[in-house]
Scaffold this motif. Structure first.
Motif, PDB file in Angstrom:
ATOM      1  N   GLY A  52      -6.301  16.270   4.823  1.00  0.00           N
ATOM      2  CA  GLY A  52      -6.231  15.235   5.844  1.00  0.00           C
ATOM      3  C   GLY A  52      -4.912  15.320   6.590  1.00  0.00           C
ATOM      4  N   VAL A  54      -1.826  12.912   8.309  1.00  0.00           N
ATOM      5  CA  VAL A  54      -1.237  11.573   8.352  1.00  0.00           C
ATOM      6  C   VAL A  54      -0.106  11.560   9.367  1.00  0.00           C
ATOM      7  N   ARG A  80      -9.734  14.820   8.743  1.00  0.00           N
ATOM      8  CA  ARG A  80      -9.517  13.381   8.584  1.00  0.00           C
ATOM      9  C   ARG A  80      -8.119  12.985   9.054  1.00  0.00           C
ATOM     10  N   TYR A  82      -5.676  10.036   8.780  1.00  0.00           N
ATOM     11  CA  TYR A  82      -5.496   8.850   7.953  1.00  0.00           C
ATOM     12  C   TYR A  82      -4.520   7.868   8.581  1.00  0.00           C
ATOM     13  N   ARG A  83      -4.392   6.705   7.930  1.00  0.00           N
ATOM     14  CA  ARG A  83      -3.540   5.629   8.426  1.00  0.00           C
ATOM     15  C   ARG A  83      -2.099   6.098   8.597  1.00  0.00           C
ATOM     16  N   HIS A 113      -9.758   7.454  10.646  1.00  0.00           N
ATOM     17  CA  HIS A 113      -9.752   6.309   9.746  1.00  0.00           C
ATOM     18  C   HIS A 113      -9.014   5.139  10.392  1.00  0.00           C
ATOM     19  N   CYS A 116      -5.171   4.877  11.937  1.00  0.00           N
ATOM     20  CA  CYS A 116      -4.589   6.177  12.298  1.00  0.00           C
ATOM     21  C   CYS A 116      -3.997   6.133  13.703  1.00  0.00           C
ATOM     22  N   GLU A 147     -16.009   0.732   6.131  1.00  0.00           N
ATOM     23  CA  GLU A 147     -14.701   0.842   6.769  1.00  0.00           C
ATOM     24  C   GLU A 147     -14.878   0.914   8.275  1.00  0.00           C
TER      25      GLU A 147
END
Length: 276
Positions: A52, A54, A80, A82-83, A113, A116, A147
């Motif tokens: 992922g 980030v 992905r 992510y946050r 997500h 993000c 989610e």
């Protein structure tokens, strides 16, 4: 500091074979070359072991296809985002296609997500005689897991200089865009497929490609939320909205197969990784 990954891929046509030389730095690389269609078409799978992206991560991919080469590039799973705690996560692809080359850029979906701050920049430079098929699929949140994409922002930039340019920003607080009938109308998955040629098609060729795509769309369950256009005489674009990834990917794969057959006289030949 986040992950800093860089991958450089250089393809060339050596006799009857498309070969590739790769250099990587950080957590971004390719698996070994595969030739399910014979030596002239090189299939590559890009992998990102951390799984992922980030805030603070930067992934850069540089592609160069030398004259006569043909590359098919995909991924083994979703990308992905992510946050983020405040820094953006950025993925950048730059591809340069020399005369007489073919590129198929076919990654699996990107998942944004909630929370993000993601950016995805794609740039494809096509010389005369070069052609490419590419797609991009974005899923907002994970609705099936409860989610929602209720925080964050995702920026998408696709450029084929001189032919087609698109930039879109999806902000979780932009409720008019996300829920209005003039926007995404509540759909959480969106996809774009394009077929581009460095040398314009004839009117007959272009219309045949459009008709084949529209026939596939009309027979598909997503027919009401998909459409095909030709912004110019060297670019075709299919757009679709869905509530789940699988039917949208199925539609894109069908139309990719139609365009591959009509434009290149090749079978659909899905990458082997999709069947495992």
């Amino acid at each position: 500091m986040g992950w800093q990954g860089h991958l450089q891929l250089n393809y060339r046509h050596d006799g009857a074979t498309t070969t590739a030389h790769d250099r990587h730095h950080g957590p971004l690389r390719v698996l070994q070359r595969l030739y399910p269609e014979g030596p002239g078409i090189c299939h590559h799978v890009l992998v990102h072991p951390p799984g992922g992206i980030v805030g603070g991560d930067t992934l850069d991919i540089d592609l160069h296809l030398a004259e006569g080469s043909h590359a098919v590039i995909t991924s083994p799973g979703a990308t992905r985002f992510y946050r983020s705690a405040g820094e953006p996560a950025v993925q950048t692809l730059r591809a340069r296609l020399d005369e007489g080359t073919r590129l198929e850029w076919l990654p699996l979906e990107t998942i944004a997500h909630s929370g993000c701050l993601g950016e995805n920049h794609l740039r494809f430079e096509l010389a005369p005689g070069a052609q490419m098929l590419g797609w991009d699929v974005l899923a907002l949140g994970l609705p099936a897991s409860g989610e929602a994409f209720d925080r964050g922002r995702f920026t998408q930039h696709i450029a084929l200089p001189g032919r087609w340019l698109e930039r879109g920003v999806i902000d979780a607080q932009d409720h008019r865009l996300l829920h209005s009938p003039l926007g995404l109308a509540g759909h959480t998955v969106m996809g774009t497929l394009w077929f581009a040629s460095g040398t314009p098609w004839s009117d007959i060729e272009r219309e045949a490609l459009i008709d084949a795509a529209r026939e596939a769309v009309a027979a598909h369950p997503l027919a009401r939320t998909a459409g095909v256009t030709a912004p110019n005489d060297g670019t075709l674009v299919l757009r679709a909205l869905a509530h789940r990834v699988e039917p949208l990917m199925n539609l894109l794969a069908q139309v990719r197969g139609c365009w591959r057959s009509l434009g290149w006289s090749l079978t659909a030949q899905p990458p082997r990784i999709w069947r495992t």
